[in-house]
Design an enzyme around this catalytic site. Structure first.
Site, PDB file in Angstrom:
ATOM      1  N   GLY A   1      33.228  45.765  36.174  1.00  0.00           N
ATOM      2  CA  GLY A   1      33.708  47.142  36.116  1.00  0.00           C
ATOM      3  C   GLY A   1      32.678  48.226  35.930  1.00  0.00           C
ATOM      4  O   GLY A   1      33.005  49.412  36.034  1.00  0.00           O
TER       5      GLY A   1
ATOM      6  N   GLU B   1      31.547  39.461  34.882  1.00  0.00           N
ATOM      7  CA  GLU B   1      31.594  39.237  36.329  1.00  0.00           C
ATOM      8  C   GLU B   1      31.540  40.543  37.098  1.00  0.00           C
ATOM      9  O   GLU B   1      32.534  40.998  37.641  1.00  0.00           O
ATOM     10  CB  GLU B   1      32.837  38.423  36.704  1.00  0.00           C
ATOM     11  CG  GLU B   1      34.094  38.921  36.042  1.00  0.00           C
ATOM     12  CD  GLU B   1      35.308  38.047  36.264  1.00  0.00           C
ATOM     13  OE1 GLU B   1      35.152  36.859  36.576  1.00  0.00           O
ATOM     14  OE2 GLU B   1      36.418  38.580  36.117  1.00  0.00           O
ATOM     15  N   PRO B   2      30.359  41.148  37.158  1.00  0.00           N
ATOM     16  CA  PRO B   2      30.202  42.389  37.909  1.00  0.00           C
ATOM     17  C   PRO B   2      30.214  42.138  39.428  1.00  0.00           C
ATOM     18  O   PRO B   2      29.746  41.101  39.893  1.00  0.00           O
ATOM     19  CB  PRO B   2      28.826  42.889  37.475  1.00  0.00           C
ATOM     20  CG  PRO B   2      28.076  41.653  37.094  1.00  0.00           C
ATOM     21  CD  PRO B   2      29.102  40.709  36.533  1.00  0.00           C
TER      22      PRO B   2
ATOM     23  N   TYR C   1      40.306  55.444  49.129  1.00  0.00           N
ATOM     24  CA  TYR C   1      40.188  55.947  47.747  1.00  0.00           C
ATOM     25  C   TYR C   1      39.650  57.383  47.683  1.00  0.00           C
ATOM     26  O   TYR C   1      39.265  57.827  46.616  1.00  0.00           O
ATOM     27  CB  TYR C   1      39.195  55.096  46.945  1.00  0.00           C
ATOM     28  CG  TYR C   1      39.419  53.610  46.941  1.00  0.00           C
ATOM     29  CD1 TYR C   1      40.520  53.051  46.286  1.00  0.00           C
ATOM     30  CD2 TYR C   1      38.504  52.752  47.535  1.00  0.00           C
ATOM     31  CE1 TYR C   1      40.691  51.679  46.238  1.00  0.00           C
ATOM     32  CE2 TYR C   1      38.668  51.378  47.490  1.00  0.00           C
ATOM     33  CZ  TYR C   1      39.764  50.844  46.847  1.00  0.00           C
ATOM     34  OH  TYR C   1      39.917  49.493  46.800  1.00  0.00           O
TER      35      TYR C   1
ATOM     36  N   CYS D   1      40.538  56.444  66.099  1.00  0.00           N
ATOM     37  CA  CYS D   1      41.646  57.312  66.488  1.00  0.00           C
ATOM     38  C   CYS D   1      42.521  57.579  65.284  1.00  0.00           C
ATOM     39  O   CYS D   1      43.626  57.036  65.168  1.00  0.00           O
ATOM     40  CB  CYS D   1      42.464  56.649  67.579  1.00  0.00           C
ATOM     41  SG  CYS D   1      41.463  56.348  69.010  1.00  0.00           S
TER      42      CYS D   1
ATOM     43  N   TYR E   1      32.324  46.542  48.657  1.00  0.00           N
ATOM     44  CA  TYR E   1      33.627  46.910  49.202  1.00  0.00           C
ATOM     45  C   TYR E   1      33.515  47.702  50.513  1.00  0.00           C
ATOM     46  O   TYR E   1      34.349  48.550  50.811  1.00  0.00           O
ATOM     47  CB  TYR E   1      34.462  47.670  48.154  1.00  0.00           C
ATOM     48  CG  TYR E   1      34.546  46.922  46.848  1.00  0.00           C
ATOM     49  CD1 TYR E   1      35.229  45.716  46.762  1.00  0.00           C
ATOM     50  CD2 TYR E   1      33.916  47.387  45.694  1.00  0.00           C
ATOM     51  CE1 TYR E   1      35.285  45.002  45.574  1.00  0.00           C
ATOM     52  CE2 TYR E   1      33.967  46.673  44.499  1.00  0.00           C
ATOM     53  CZ  TYR E   1      34.654  45.480  44.451  1.00  0.00           C
ATOM     54  OH  TYR E   1      34.697  44.770  43.281  1.00  0.00           O
TER      55      TYR E   1
HETATM   56  C1  LIG Z   1      37.090  43.193  41.127  1.00  0.00           C
HETATM   57  C2  LIG Z   1      36.927  42.317  39.976  1.00  0.00           C
HETATM   58  C3  LIG Z   1      35.693  42.228  39.338  1.00  0.00           C
HETATM   59  C4  LIG Z   1      34.509  43.059  39.732  1.00  0.00           C
HETATM   60  O1  LIG Z   1      34.709  44.410  39.527  1.00  0.00           O
HETATM   61  P1  LIG Z   1      33.512  45.456  39.797  1.00  0.00           P
HETATM   62  O2  LIG Z   1      34.069  46.749  39.428  1.00  0.00           O
HETATM   63  O3  LIG Z   1      33.192  45.353  41.245  1.00  0.00           O
HETATM   64  O4  LIG Z   1      32.383  45.056  38.919  1.00  0.00           O
HETATM   65  C5  LIG Z   1      35.566  41.331  38.307  1.00  0.00           C
HETATM   66  N1  LIG Z   1      36.604  40.561  37.914  1.00  0.00           N
HETATM   67  C6  LIG Z   1      37.803  40.629  38.507  1.00  0.00           C
HETATM   68  C7  LIG Z   1      38.896  39.751  38.035  1.00  0.00           C
HETATM   69  C8  LIG Z   1      38.010  41.507  39.540  1.00  0.00           C
HETATM   70  O5  LIG Z   1      39.207  41.578  40.112  1.00  0.00           O
END
Ligand SMILES: *Cc1c(COP(=O)(O)O)cnc(C)c1O
Length: 471
Positions: free
Chosen positions: A277, A319-320, A363, A390, A419
Site C-alpha cells: 500500500g 507485500e508491496p 481512476y 475510439c 498497474y
Molecule cells: C494489491 C495488493 C497488494 C499491493 O498493493 P500496492 O498498493 O500495489 O503495494 C498487496 N496485498 C494485497 C492483498 C493486494 O491486494
C-alpha cells in the site's frame, strides 16, 4: 497541470531528473524518473545507459522501458530496512498483480523477495520464472476449485479470504488424501480507514476482501480444530497509494492483538503479513514516505506490542506492489497529429492510450510527461495528450506542460511500472507494446510486442462462416 512555478521561470523536462545526493540514498517511490536517468549531448533522455529515442527506433513504439537498477534498489531498500529495524525474521513479497511477467518476477526473486499471486495465471507465471513455492502466497476473494488445487499441489501458502473458501479448502485437502497439509494464512478486514481512491481501499469493514473481525473467535475456534490445514498466520491489506503512516501503525497494533487472541485458542500463529500500500510519486506534488520511513514504524509498533503482550516476534511479512515497480518504468510513445481548437485546447495524439495505460480512465489518475528528445527545452505549451482509441475519455493527461512538439517526437510518461501492463487490453485491437529491460547501456526484450497474428490467435471461425465469407 496547474503550474506551481512562477511564470517567469521556464522549466524543462530536466526538472524531473533524480536529484542524486551523497548523503541519502534515493527511495525509488519518491522519484518520477528512474534512478539512472540522465540527459546526453543530443538533449535526449537516457535510462540505464540507453538513449530513449534509439530504444524506440530499435524496439518500436509505444514501448515500456524498465530500469533494472531502480527495480533492484526498491527491492533492496525494503529487504534491508526490515533487516535493520526488525529483530525477528522478515520476508518481503512482491504483489505481482502490479506487473506480472517472467522477467519482473525473476528479478524480484533474485533479490530474495517472495511473490504474491491472485490467480492461477499469476501463480503459473511466478513458478515459470523459477520462484520457489515456499515464497509464493496465493491471495484472492474467490479462488476457483482448480486454483485451490493448483495452489495445494504447488505447495505455496494460501491466504484464505472467507468462510466458503476455508470450508472448501478443508474438503479439498481431505478428498485429495494427500499427506501434506497446506500452509494457510487468514485474511482479516481490520476496519481501518485510509484516504485513498474508493476502488483501491480495502481495509474498511465494507470491503469484499477478508473475514469480518467480528468472526474472529468463531474463526480461530474452527481453524484450531482442523488437522487438514496448517494455519501459520494472519494477513491484512488496507489499501493502495497510501501517503499517511498512521494507518499501517494502527494496523500493526491491531494485528498483534489477533495473534494474542489466536493463542487463547491454542493456535500458534507465527507469521504476520501487513500487506502493501505504500504510495508513490506520480507528480511532483505527491509526497509519500520513503520505503525506509514506511518500514520503520511498522517494525517498531510490532516489536513494542509483542514485548507488551509477552508474545514472541512473528515472522513479519509485507507485500508491496506499486512502490516496488512503478517508478522503475516509463512508457515511450510517438507523437502523431495535433488538433488546435482556438481558445479551448490543443490535443496532441500519441500512438497508445487507454489500452496500455487504463489508469487515467479508470481512476482519473494523473501523470507527468517529458519529451525524451527535447529534455532541456522550456515547457511553454499546455496541451491535452490524447490516446488513439475510439473513446472520448481516452485522455492520458489533461493540461500537460510540454515544450513545442512536432510529429515524431518521443513523449515519455513517467511512473508507469505498476498497474499499466498488468491492466492493459487489446481494445480496438491494438497490440500490446513491447517492454525492454535496460541496464548499463544494454537493452533486453522482456515482453515481445504483440503481432496482428497474436491478436487473432484465440479467435475461432466455425467452418460454416468460412463458407459465407468466401462466397
Ligand atoms: C494489491 C495488493 C497488494 C499491493 O498493493 P500496492 O498498493 O500495489 O503495494 C498487496 N496485498 C494485497 C492483498 C493486494 O491486494
Amino acid at each position: 497541470m496547474v503550474s506551481t512555478h512562477p511564470p517567469e521561470v521556464q522549466y524543462s523536462g530536466n526538472q524531473y531528473l533524480p536529484k542524486i545526493s551523497k548523503e541519502a540514498a534515493l527511495s525509488p517511490n519518491q522519484q518520477l524518473l528512474p534512478l539512472t536517468s540522465t540527459v546526453n549531448s543530443k538533449d535526449c533522455l537516457v535510462i540505464g545507459g540507453c538513449d530513449v529515442k534509439t530504444l524506440v527506433q530499435q524496439f518500436g513504439s509505444p514501448l515500456y522501458i524498465v530500469d533494472e537498477e531502480t527495480l533492484r534498489t526498491a527491492c533492496r531498500q525494503y529487504r534491508d530496512s526490515f533487516k535493520h529495524y526488525y529483530k525477528g525474521e522478515s520476508q518481503v513479497i512482491y504483489a505481482s498483480k502490479a506487473w506480472s511477467c517472467l522477467a519482473v518476477c525473476a528479478i524480484v526473486a533474485s533479490e530474495g523477495l517472495g511473490i504474491d499471486v491472485v490467480s492461477g495465471g499469476e501463480l503459473y507465471t511466478a513458478l515459470t520464472a523459477g520462484v520457489a513455492s515456499d515464497k509464493i502466497y496465493f491471495h484472492g476473494n474467490n479462488k476457483s476449485i482448480e486454483e485451490l488445487v493448483y495452489a495445494i499441489e504447488s505447495d505455496c501458502t494460501i491466504v484464505v479470504d472467507n468462510w466458503n473458501e476455508l470450508r472448501t479448502l478443508v474438503d479439498i485437502v481431505k478428498s485429495l488424501h494427500s499427506a501434506s497439509h497446506p500452509r494457510i494464512m487468514l485474511r482479516l478486514t481490520p476496519g481501518i480507514e485510509c484516504h485513498t481512491h474508493e476502488y483501491i481501499r480495502t481495509g474498511h469493514l465494507d470491503s469484499k476482501f477478508g473475514f469480518d473481525p467480528g468472526d474472529l473467535d468463531e474463526l480461530f475456534a474452527f481453524v484450531s480444530k482442523q488437522s487438514a490445514i496448517n494455519c501459520v498466520g494472519v494477513h491484512a491489506h488496507i489499501g493502495s497509494q497510501i501517503f499517511e503512516r498512521q494507518p499501517h501503525r494502527d494496523l500493526a497494533g491491531v494485528m498483534v492483538q489477533w495473534l494474542e487472541k489466536a493463542a487463547s485458542y491454542g493456535l500458534n500463529l507465527t507469521e504476520l503479513n501487513v500487506g502493501g500500500g505504500l504510495g508513490i510519486c506520480y507528480t511532483e506534488s505527491d509526497d509519500p514516505p520513503s520505503i525506509e520511513e514506511w518500514v520503520k514504524p511498522i517494525c517498531e509498533v510490532i516489536q513494542e506490542a509483542c514485548a507488551g503482550q509477552n508474545l514472541p516476534l512473528p515472522k513479519l511479512i509485507c507485500e508491496p506492489g506499486r512502490s516496488l515497480v512503478a517508478n522503475s518504468c516509463v512508457t515511450a510513445y510517438t507523437i502523431g497529429s495535433a488538433k488546435k481548437i482556438p481558445d479551448i485546447r490543443t490535443y496532441v495524439s500519441i500512438d497508445g492510450g487507454m489500452s496500455d495505460n487504463p489508469r487515467p480512465i479508470t481512476y482519473q489518475s494523473v501523470y507527468r510527461t517529458v519529451v525524451a528528445n527535447k529534455m532541456s527545452a522550456p515547457m511553454t505549451e499546455t496541451v491535452t495528450i490524447a490516446g488513439k482509441h475510439c473513446e472520448s475519455g481516452d485522455i492520458l493527461i489533461k493540461n500537460a506542460q510540454l515544450p513545442k512538439t512536432e510529429t515524431g517526437d518521443i513523449l515519455v510518461v513517467m511512473a508507469t511500472g505498476a498497474y499499466n501492463y498488468s491492466m492493459s487490453s487489446n481494445y480496438n485491437r491494438l497490440s500490446r507494446p513491447a517492454a525492454v529491460l535496460v541496464a548499463n547501456g544494454e537493452a533486453n526484450l522482456i515482453l515481445r510486442r504483440e503481432t496482428y497474428q497474436d491478436l487473432v490467435r484465440q479467435d475461432c471461425l466455425p467452418e460454416r462462416l468460412t463458407h459465407k465469407v468466401s462466397q
